[in-house]
Every structure is written in C-alpha cells, then in structure tokens.
Design a protein around this motif. Sequence first.
Motif, short mmCIF file in Angstrom:
data_model
loop_
_atom_site.label_atom_id
_atom_site.label_comp_id
_atom_site.label_asym_id
_atom_site.label_seq_id
_atom_site.Cartn_x
_atom_site.Cartn_y
_atom_site.Cartn_z
N ILE A 30 0.80 -1.30 -0.02
CA ILE A 30 -0.01 0.06 0.07
C ILE A 30 0.82 1.30 0.01
O ILE A 30 0.44 2.29 0.58
CB ILE A 30 -0.86 0.09 1.14
N SER A 31 1.90 1.33 -0.74
CA SER A 31 2.70 2.59 -0.91
C SER A 31 2.16 3.29 -2.33
O SER A 31 2.47 2.59 -3.23
CB SER A 31 4.09 2.45 -0.87
N PHE A 32 1.96 4.35 -2.27
CA PHE A 32 1.53 5.00 -3.70
C PHE A 32 2.15 6.32 -3.98
O PHE A 32 2.08 6.81 -4.98
CB PHE A 32 0.00 5.08 -3.54
N VAL A 33 3.02 6.59 -3.08
CA VAL A 33 3.87 7.94 -3.58
C VAL A 33 5.60 7.58 -3.17
O VAL A 33 5.46 6.90 -1.97
CB VAL A 33 3.58 9.20 -2.93
N LEU A 34 6.51 8.09 -3.97
CA LEU A 34 7.77 7.79 -3.79
C LEU A 34 8.24 7.97 -2.48
O LEU A 34 9.07 7.36 -1.75
CB LEU A 34 8.66 8.54 -4.72
N PRO A 35 8.23 9.25 -1.86
CA PRO A 35 8.49 9.55 -0.33
C PRO A 35 8.24 8.42 0.55
O PRO A 35 8.94 8.38 1.55
CB PRO A 35 8.01 10.90 0.00
#
Length: 321
Positions: A80-85
């Motif tokens: 559930i990671s959706f953005v690079l940071p």
Amino acid sequence: MSKVVIIGGSGHVGTYLVPRLVEAGHQVVNVARGHKQPYRPHAAWKQVETVILDRDAAEHEQRFGSAIAALEADVVIDMISFVLPRTQHLVEALRGRIQHFIHCGTIWVYGHNATVPATEDQPLNPFGEYGTQKAAMETWLLGEARRAGFPATVFRPGHIVGPGWDPLNPAGHFNSEVFSSIARGEPLVLPNFGLETVHHVHADDLARLVMAIIDNRSAAVGEAFNAVSPQALNLRGYAEAMYRWFGHEPQLRYLPFDQWQAMQSPDEAAATWEHIIRSPSHSMEKAKRLLGFVPRYSSLEAVQEAVSWLIANGRVASPQD
C-alpha cells in the motif's frame, strides 16, 4: 523459515497470501489500520500477529519506517505505498536490516504499450498520477537494488479479481449491474468497437507469485515482474463470453466513446476511459523463466468465480431472475 511482515495484508491479495505464508511455515505479521476481516476466512489467520498502525499518521510523524524496522522482519511486503517519499522513508529505515523487500506496483507503469504483450524490458511510459508515482517508486527501488544492494523486487498486478468484490466488467468499469444485465440477456452498449483490452489477475495468482518471489530470492532481487493472467481480453470478447456463460447469445451494440460516455455516469465513464486508454496486455514469460511461475486462472475463469460469488450473495442477478 522467515519472519514476514506484510503491510496491508487484509486486502484482496493478503486474503490469499497470508494463509499461503503461514502454511509454508513463515512467521507472519500483518500491519493494518484496523481489524478488517479478510475476504475469505481461513484458520491460518489465528497464527498471524496483527499490528495496528495508521500509516498516514505514522508517516506524518516520521515514525512509520522505524515502527516497521522494529518488527525485525526478514521479508517486508509493501502492498500500500502509492507515492515515492513513502517508499523512500520505509527503505531508509530497513536498509541493512532485511533480506528481501517486495513492493506491489501496477501494470499502469507502462502507460501506452508500443508492442503487445508487453514485456518487462520495455521502457515505462506512464501517465496519470497513479501510474507515474508507481513508476517512480519502482525505478528508484530497482536502482537501489543495482547501485546499493538493497534487496528489492517489484511485481506489477493487472486488474485484481476474486470472490468478495466487483471485478472490472466488460464495459470497462466496476458497476456490477452490467453483469446483471448480461444475465438477463439484455442488450449492452460498448464504447468504440469493443476492441480495447483489459487484463485481469486472480488475487490467489498474485499470492502464488509473491510466494515464488520469496522462494527464488536470488533470481528475483533487482527485478520487476508482470502479474496478470495468461492473456488479456478485449471488451467485445469479454462481453460475448459472459453472455454465453449466462446462457444467452450476445446482444451488443457499439457507439463512439463520446456518444457512449453520455449514457453513463461520470464516474463510470471516467473509469472506462482510464482502462481503455491504456488497453493493457502483458506477458508472463519472465516470471515463468526466472521463477517457474505460471498463473492458474485465465481472465475469464477469475471473473466468473468472482461473479458466481456476487450471484450467490444477491449482488448480481441470476439467469432465472
């Protein structure tokens, strides 16, 4: 066996993956925002430790990565990671502390395919926020694997299907009334000529692929793998197959997209456009060659299992209705 932490393990894929991990002898920790029940009950969940952690809040406070690192996993699976940071924050906390990091990407990193079925060595060409962010994440992760030895692997799911939720339908959106209409033998209007493609994957095939990635770590680290059924479907062929599955001859009409979308709700028209503008069609040859993995479900088999569940639970009309 390994200690495996799965972030977001109560969702579609985790419903199948967590029991497979337990049955393989792994110690499993599911990190979730709450006590959500999996889509399918399984006795294996009694052996799973659940850690309640709100990722948004923890990342805002810069403590999510350290909280995951404190679990002392051998393998971390991030669903559930959706953005690079977010991915960078987590990786920095785990660097040098885990054996394998497995990231859930998406086939939308391809954007428009120049050739089909698309293979993993084709350049990424994403558009839209979701695909662009996922492409940035996997590019960074695989770069870290090459440059710094961080043990990352990426898998790229297609349209995930399984009992308990609405599959992407032959009109290219998620309104299950399309299946009810087909079940009654009613006409269905498709955009354009119905020749754009969609590419499903059963959630259990995704679980099996992740197991193959874990079991073949040396071949998987530093690699990205497509995660789809053996073949894509075009909307017309998909619709025709579903009519016949329900015992009817197809009753299809076609309209140019601009005219077709005027007959749909704005959300459904937008969902269809997002899918058909990409028209995914992807190869599974790399997973077979490097991991010995072959999907068990065709797109139609996966969809029909899901629709059978919808019928049994009163969410789609049966042919007799």
